[in-house]
Design a protein around this motif. Structure first.
Motif, PDB file in Angstrom:
ATOM      1  N   ALA A 106       0.833  -1.203   0.000  1.00 46.84           N
ATOM      2  CA  ALA A 106       0.000   0.000   0.000  1.00 46.84           C
ATOM      3  C   ALA A 106       0.868   1.253   0.000  1.00 46.84           C
ATOM      4  O   ALA A 106       2.007   1.235   0.452  1.00 46.84           O
ATOM      5  CB  ALA A 106      -0.886   0.003   1.247  1.00 46.84           C
ATOM      6  N   VAL A 107       0.299   2.335  -0.489  1.00 45.87           N
ATOM      7  CA  VAL A 107       0.931   3.646  -0.369  1.00 45.87           C
ATOM      8  C   VAL A 107       0.874   3.996   1.116  1.00 45.87           C
ATOM      9  O   VAL A 107      -0.160   3.798   1.762  1.00 45.87           O
ATOM     10  CB  VAL A 107       0.150   4.709  -1.186  1.00 45.87           C
ATOM     11  CG1 VAL A 107       0.679   6.091  -0.921  1.00 45.87           C
ATOM     12  CG2 VAL A 107       0.157   4.358  -2.655  1.00 45.87           C
ATOM     13  N   GLN A 108       1.940   4.479   1.658  1.00 48.64           N
ATOM     14  CA  GLN A 108       1.949   4.875   3.060  1.00 48.64           C
ATOM     15  C   GLN A 108       2.035   6.398   3.120  1.00 48.64           C
ATOM     16  O   GLN A 108       2.883   7.007   2.486  1.00 48.64           O
ATOM     17  CB  GLN A 108       3.131   4.246   3.790  1.00 48.64           C
ATOM     18  CG  GLN A 108       3.031   2.744   3.847  1.00 48.64           C
ATOM     19  CD  GLN A 108       4.225   2.097   4.540  1.00 48.64           C
ATOM     20  OE1 GLN A 108       5.293   2.673   4.615  1.00 48.64           O
ATOM     21  NE2 GLN A 108       4.014   0.898   5.034  1.00 48.64           N
ATOM     22  N   VAL A 109       1.123   6.998   3.888  1.00 53.14           N
ATOM     23  CA  VAL A 109       1.046   8.449   4.018  1.00 53.14           C
ATOM     24  C   VAL A 109       1.089   8.791   5.489  1.00 53.14           C
ATOM     25  O   VAL A 109       0.308   8.254   6.264  1.00 53.14           O
ATOM     26  CB  VAL A 109      -0.264   8.986   3.379  1.00 53.14           C
ATOM     27  CG1 VAL A 109      -0.342  10.491   3.496  1.00 53.14           C
ATOM     28  CG2 VAL A 109      -0.381   8.533   1.928  1.00 53.14           C
ATOM     29  N   GLN A 110       1.978   9.678   5.839  1.00 53.56           N
ATOM     30  CA  GLN A 110       2.087  10.092   7.242  1.00 53.56           C
ATOM     31  C   GLN A 110       1.176  11.281   7.495  1.00 53.56           C
ATOM     32  O   GLN A 110       1.164  12.255   6.737  1.00 53.56           O
ATOM     33  CB  GLN A 110       3.529  10.459   7.584  1.00 53.56           C
ATOM     34  CG  GLN A 110       3.736  10.772   9.057  1.00 53.56           C
ATOM     35  CD  GLN A 110       5.196  10.969   9.397  1.00 53.56           C
ATOM     36  OE1 GLN A 110       6.056  10.930   8.535  1.00 53.56           O
ATOM     37  NE2 GLN A 110       5.461  11.166  10.679  1.00 53.56           N
ATOM     38  N   ALA A 111       0.440  11.199   8.548  1.00 49.90           N
ATOM     39  CA  ALA A 111      -0.460  12.298   8.929  1.00 49.90           C
ATOM     40  C   ALA A 111       0.375  13.500   9.366  1.00 49.90           C
ATOM     41  O   ALA A 111       1.456  13.330   9.920  1.00 49.90           O
ATOM     42  CB  ALA A 111      -1.392  11.854  10.055  1.00 49.90           C
ATOM     43  N   PRO A 112      -0.159  14.700   9.128  1.00 48.48           N
ATOM     44  CA  PRO A 112       0.587  15.929   9.505  1.00 48.48           C
ATOM     45  C   PRO A 112       0.716  16.063  11.011  1.00 48.48           C
ATOM     46  O   PRO A 112       0.066  15.562  11.798  1.00 48.48           O
ATOM     47  CB  PRO A 112      -0.235  17.066   8.924  1.00 48.48           C
ATOM     48  CG  PRO A 112      -1.550  16.502   8.529  1.00 48.48           C
ATOM     49  CD  PRO A 112      -1.416  15.022   8.491  1.00 48.48           C
TER      50      PRO A 112
END
Length: 177
Positions: free
Chosen positions: A171-177
């Motif tokens: 999966a694409v991994q996105v870090q929350a701000p």
């Protein structure tokens, strides 16, 4: 035969007012009304279980190697920007974890239990898939160069995702701000 019909009519009329009325009309010479045929609601077959989404086992294996050892990340990385020591340091844990995954899900084992360099006998009718001769010449024995590998089991994880995601390896991994 008419006595049997009379008895059937008698007992049918005795327990059912509607049938009694119809028999009375017939006895008077009138056409009885045809009872409406009760339509049973169409039996719905047991709710069909949706067929499980099929995922190619190769994708499942690759996703497992990525998830547990980050193999795809290592292979897809541009290694030209790193020194050999850095590549080796990154590759060692990845390769060890990949070995663990393959052992767990495939049960890898040597095809021939002998040390490399040992002399081994090969039957004349041996499978070319099992034994590969290297170099020129023929015979029934030779020096073991590689013991080969075989799978003793296949226990890949079961895919339970959506059809649209069946080819996703990571999966694409996105870090929350």
């Amino acid at each position: 035969m008419s006595l049997g019909i009379a008895l059937k009519a008698f007992f049918a009329a005795l327990g059912n007012k509607e049938k009694a009325t119809q028999i009375n009309l017939i006895l008077r010479g009138q056409q009885p009304s045809v009872p409406a045929i009760e339509e049973k609601p169409a039996e719905t077959p047991a709710a069909k279980q949706p067929e499980p989404v099929r995922r190619d086992p190769a994708v499942t294996l690759l996703a497992t190697l990525q998830r547990e050892a980050r193999l795809v990340d290592l292979i897809q990385e541009d290694l030209s920007q790193y020194s050999d020591a850095q590549v080796g340091a990154a590759a060692r844990p990845c390769l060890q974890q990949c070995g663990g995954v393959l052992q767990r899900v495939m049960g890898l084992k040597p095809l021939l239990d002998a040390a490399e360099g040992a002399m081994v006998d090969v039957a004349a009718d041996a499978s070319p898939t099992r034994y590969q001769w290297i170099g020129e010449g023929t015979g029934t024995s030779g020096k073991l160069v590689h013991h080969g590998w075989e799978v003793s089991k296949v226990e890949l994880p079961t895919w339970t995702g959506d059809a649209a995601d069946a080819n996703i390896v990571a999966a694409v991994q996105v870090q929350a701000p």
